[in-house]
Design a protein around this motif. Sequence first.
Motif, mmCIF file in Angstrom:
data_model
loop_
_atom_site.group_PDB
_atom_site.id
_atom_site.type_symbol
_atom_site.label_atom_id
_atom_site.label_comp_id
_atom_site.label_asym_id
_atom_site.label_seq_id
_atom_site.Cartn_x
_atom_site.Cartn_y
_atom_site.Cartn_z
ATOM 1 N N PHE A 180 0.847 -1.191 0.000
ATOM 2 C CA PHE A 180 0.000 0.000 0.000
ATOM 3 C C PHE A 180 0.885 1.245 0.000
ATOM 4 O O PHE A 180 1.884 1.295 0.725
ATOM 5 C CB PHE A 180 -0.867 0.046 1.266
ATOM 6 N N ASP A 181 0.512 2.231 -0.800
ATOM 7 C CA ASP A 181 1.197 3.524 -0.808
ATOM 8 C C ASP A 181 0.122 4.593 -0.735
ATOM 9 O O ASP A 181 -0.539 4.874 -1.733
ATOM 10 C CB ASP A 181 2.050 3.664 -2.077
ATOM 11 N N LEU A 182 -0.086 5.139 0.462
ATOM 12 C CA LEU A 182 -1.056 6.208 0.632
ATOM 13 C C LEU A 182 -0.343 7.551 0.498
ATOM 14 O O LEU A 182 0.816 7.692 0.919
ATOM 15 C CB LEU A 182 -1.746 6.107 1.992
ATOM 16 N N ASP A 183 -1.027 8.522 -0.089
ATOM 17 C CA ASP A 183 -0.427 9.813 -0.371
ATOM 18 C C ASP A 183 -1.299 10.957 0.124
ATOM 19 O O ASP A 183 -2.487 11.022 -0.200
ATOM 20 C CB ASP A 183 -0.220 9.977 -1.890
ATOM 21 N N ALA A 184 -0.686 11.858 0.879
ATOM 22 C CA ALA A 184 -1.364 13.073 1.333
ATOM 23 C C ALA A 184 -1.222 14.157 0.272
ATOM 24 O O ALA A 184 -0.202 14.237 -0.419
ATOM 25 C CB ALA A 184 -0.761 13.546 2.645
ATOM 26 N N SER A 185 -2.250 14.983 0.141
ATOM 27 C CA SER A 185 -2.241 16.098 -0.808
ATOM 28 C C SER A 185 -3.001 17.266 -0.202
ATOM 29 O O SER A 185 -3.784 17.094 0.734
ATOM 30 C CB SER A 185 -2.927 15.704 -2.123
ATOM 31 N N ALA A 186 -2.785 18.441 -0.774
ATOM 32 C CA ALA A 186 -3.525 19.636 -0.362
ATOM 33 C C ALA A 186 -3.999 20.375 -1.606
ATOM 34 O O ALA A 186 -3.232 20.574 -2.551
ATOM 35 C CB ALA A 186 -2.659 20.548 0.490
ATOM 36 N N PHE A 187 -5.263 20.769 -1.594
ATOM 37 C CA PHE A 187 -5.851 21.548 -2.677
ATOM 38 C C PHE A 187 -6.143 22.946 -2.123
ATOM 39 O O PHE A 187 -6.923 23.074 -1.181
ATOM 40 C CB PHE A 187 -7.148 20.911 -3.164
ATOM 41 N N LEU A 188 -5.520 23.974 -2.674
ATOM 42 C CA LEU A 188 -5.745 25.359 -2.252
ATOM 43 C C LEU A 188 -6.852 25.919 -3.141
ATOM 44 O O LEU A 188 -6.645 26.118 -4.344
ATOM 45 C CB LEU A 188 -4.473 26.183 -2.393
ATOM 46 N N THR A 189 -8.033 26.159 -2.565
ATOM 47 C CA THR A 189 -9.187 26.527 -3.385
ATOM 48 C C THR A 189 -9.660 27.952 -3.127
ATOM 49 O O THR A 189 -9.413 28.542 -2.069
ATOM 50 C CB THR A 189 -10.375 25.573 -3.133
ATOM 51 N N ASP A 190 -10.387 28.456 -4.106
ATOM 52 C CA ASP A 190 -11.017 29.768 -3.977
ATOM 53 C C ASP A 190 -12.353 29.620 -3.249
ATOM 54 O O ASP A 190 -12.694 28.533 -2.770
ATOM 55 C CB ASP A 190 -11.179 30.426 -5.352
ATOM 56 N N ALA A 191 -13.115 30.686 -3.206
ATOM 57 C CA ALA A 191 -14.401 30.684 -2.497
ATOM 58 C C ALA A 191 -15.397 29.704 -3.114
ATOM 59 O O ALA A 191 -16.331 29.256 -2.449
ATOM 60 C CB ALA A 191 -14.988 32.093 -2.479
ATOM 61 N N ASN A 192 -15.208 29.358 -4.400
ATOM 62 C CA ASN A 192 -16.104 28.423 -5.077
ATOM 63 C C ASN A 192 -15.644 26.972 -4.961
ATOM 64 O O ASN A 192 -16.256 26.078 -5.550
ATOM 65 C CB ASN A 192 -16.236 28.797 -6.555
ATOM 66 N N GLY A 193 -14.556 26.738 -4.240
ATOM 67 C CA GLY A 193 -14.068 25.378 -4.052
ATOM 68 C C GLY A 193 -13.221 24.850 -5.192
ATOM 69 O O GLY A 193 -13.021 23.646 -5.314
ATOM 70 N N VAL A 249 -9.522 24.939 -7.432
ATOM 71 C CA VAL A 249 -8.106 25.285 -7.484
ATOM 72 C C VAL A 249 -7.911 26.109 -8.758
ATOM 73 O O VAL A 249 -8.376 25.718 -9.832
ATOM 74 C CB VAL A 249 -7.239 24.004 -7.520
ATOM 75 N N GLN A 250 -7.236 27.254 -8.651
ATOM 76 C CA GLN A 250 -7.094 28.146 -9.795
ATOM 77 C C GLN A 250 -6.053 27.705 -10.810
ATOM 78 O O GLN A 250 -6.154 28.018 -11.985
ATOM 79 C CB GLN A 250 -6.793 29.572 -9.313
ATOM 80 N N ASN A 251 -5.016 26.975 -10.363
ATOM 81 C CA ASN A 251 -4.022 26.459 -11.301
ATOM 82 C C ASN A 251 -3.344 25.240 -10.685
ATOM 83 O O ASN A 251 -3.389 25.041 -9.480
ATOM 84 C CB ASN A 251 -3.009 27.548 -11.697
ATOM 85 N N ASP A 252 -2.720 24.441 -11.525
ATOM 86 C CA ASP A 252 -2.114 23.186 -11.084
ATOM 87 C C ASP A 252 -1.087 23.381 -9.970
ATOM 88 O O ASP A 252 -0.894 22.487 -9.140
ATOM 89 C CB ASP A 252 -1.439 22.471 -12.260
ATOM 90 N N ARG A 262 -10.717 16.345 -10.281
ATOM 91 C CA ARG A 262 -11.912 16.836 -10.979
ATOM 92 C C ARG A 262 -12.843 17.557 -10.012
ATOM 93 O O ARG A 262 -13.445 18.584 -10.347
ATOM 94 C CB ARG A 262 -12.632 15.681 -11.670
ATOM 95 N N ASN A 263 -12.991 17.038 -8.785
ATOM 96 C CA ASN A 263 -13.848 17.666 -7.771
ATOM 97 C C ASN A 263 -13.412 19.099 -7.481
ATOM 98 O O ASN A 263 -14.246 19.961 -7.214
ATOM 99 C CB ASN A 263 -13.820 16.838 -6.488
ATOM 100 N N TYR A 264 -12.109 19.351 -7.538
ATOM 101 C CA TYR A 264 -11.582 20.683 -7.244
ATOM 102 C C TYR A 264 -11.292 21.499 -8.502
ATOM 103 O O TYR A 264 -10.570 22.493 -8.450
ATOM 104 C CB TYR A 264 -10.334 20.567 -6.353
ATOM 105 N N GLY A 265 -11.855 21.077 -9.640
ATOM 106 C CA GLY A 265 -11.796 21.880 -10.856
ATOM 107 C C GLY A 265 -10.525 21.747 -11.670
ATOM 108 O O GLY A 265 -10.277 22.568 -12.553
ATOM 109 N N LEU A 266 -9.715 20.718 -11.418
ATOM 110 C CA LEU A 266 -8.487 20.533 -12.190
ATOM 111 C C LEU A 266 -8.735 19.563 -13.342
ATOM 112 O O LEU A 266 -9.491 18.612 -13.218
ATOM 113 C CB LEU A 266 -7.366 19.988 -11.302
ATOM 114 N N GLU A 267 -8.049 19.802 -14.455
ATOM 115 C CA GLU A 267 -8.099 18.894 -15.604
ATOM 116 C C GLU A 267 -7.234 17.678 -15.300
ATOM 117 O O GLU A 267 -6.144 17.817 -14.779
ATOM 118 C CB GLU A 267 -7.566 19.592 -16.856
ATOM 119 N N VAL A 268 -7.714 16.493 -15.661
ATOM 120 C CA VAL A 268 -6.935 15.273 -15.428
ATOM 121 C C VAL A 268 -6.492 14.683 -16.759
ATOM 122 O O VAL A 268 -7.226 14.613 -17.683
ATOM 123 C CB VAL A 268 -7.770 14.241 -14.632
#
Length: 192
Positions: free
Chosen positions: A40-53, A55-58, A186-192
């Motif tokens: 198992f390899d679990l990974d922590a991440s952080a999404f810095l979002t605007d008021a609309n939830g 992320v403005q850029n990658d 995708r939930n935070y508005g980023l292209e995958v």
Amino acid sequence: MSISLSKGQRIDLTKTNPGLTKAVIGLGWDINQYDSGASFDLDASAFLTDANGNVQNDAEFVFYNNLQDPSGAVAHTGDNRTGEGEGDDEQLTVDFSKVPSTVEKVAITVTIHDADSRSQNFGQVHNAFVRVANEEDGQELVRYDLGEDFSIETAVVVCELYRHNGEWKFSAVGSGFSGGLAALCRNYGLEV
């Protein structure tokens, strides 16, 4: 003294801890005794979002391949590929004084790397937690133990740090997703 929260609870971070500018977000977990044929390899991440939830850029998505956002406010301390041992398995640091004014929320997440191809999910993970400590003295301020609420999920929004009336608060989210890191992006508005 640390305060333990349950799912859905919120607490002031900076208002009740005057002078708190830098926090360590520690995440930990254990893997059930189960042999899927792959580690198992679990990974922590952080999404810095605007008021609309969103992320403005990658660059405002902090994870093992992007260890810091452009402002230097949020940093990942490095990828732990095994999760073995006691205490935090991965950590992020947040400098509240550097968070850009356009960022309203920092969503802290954990995903299972290659979960689908390895037939892994959060139902096989236990003792998962997040804790917030003052970076200056190491004192734990808040802890949220996630419990065993997950089964087929491959990604979890663990908590959110968010602005409210000029102060920073902590929200114990514990919301699971199927689809791993791509679903979270995708939930935070980023292209995958």
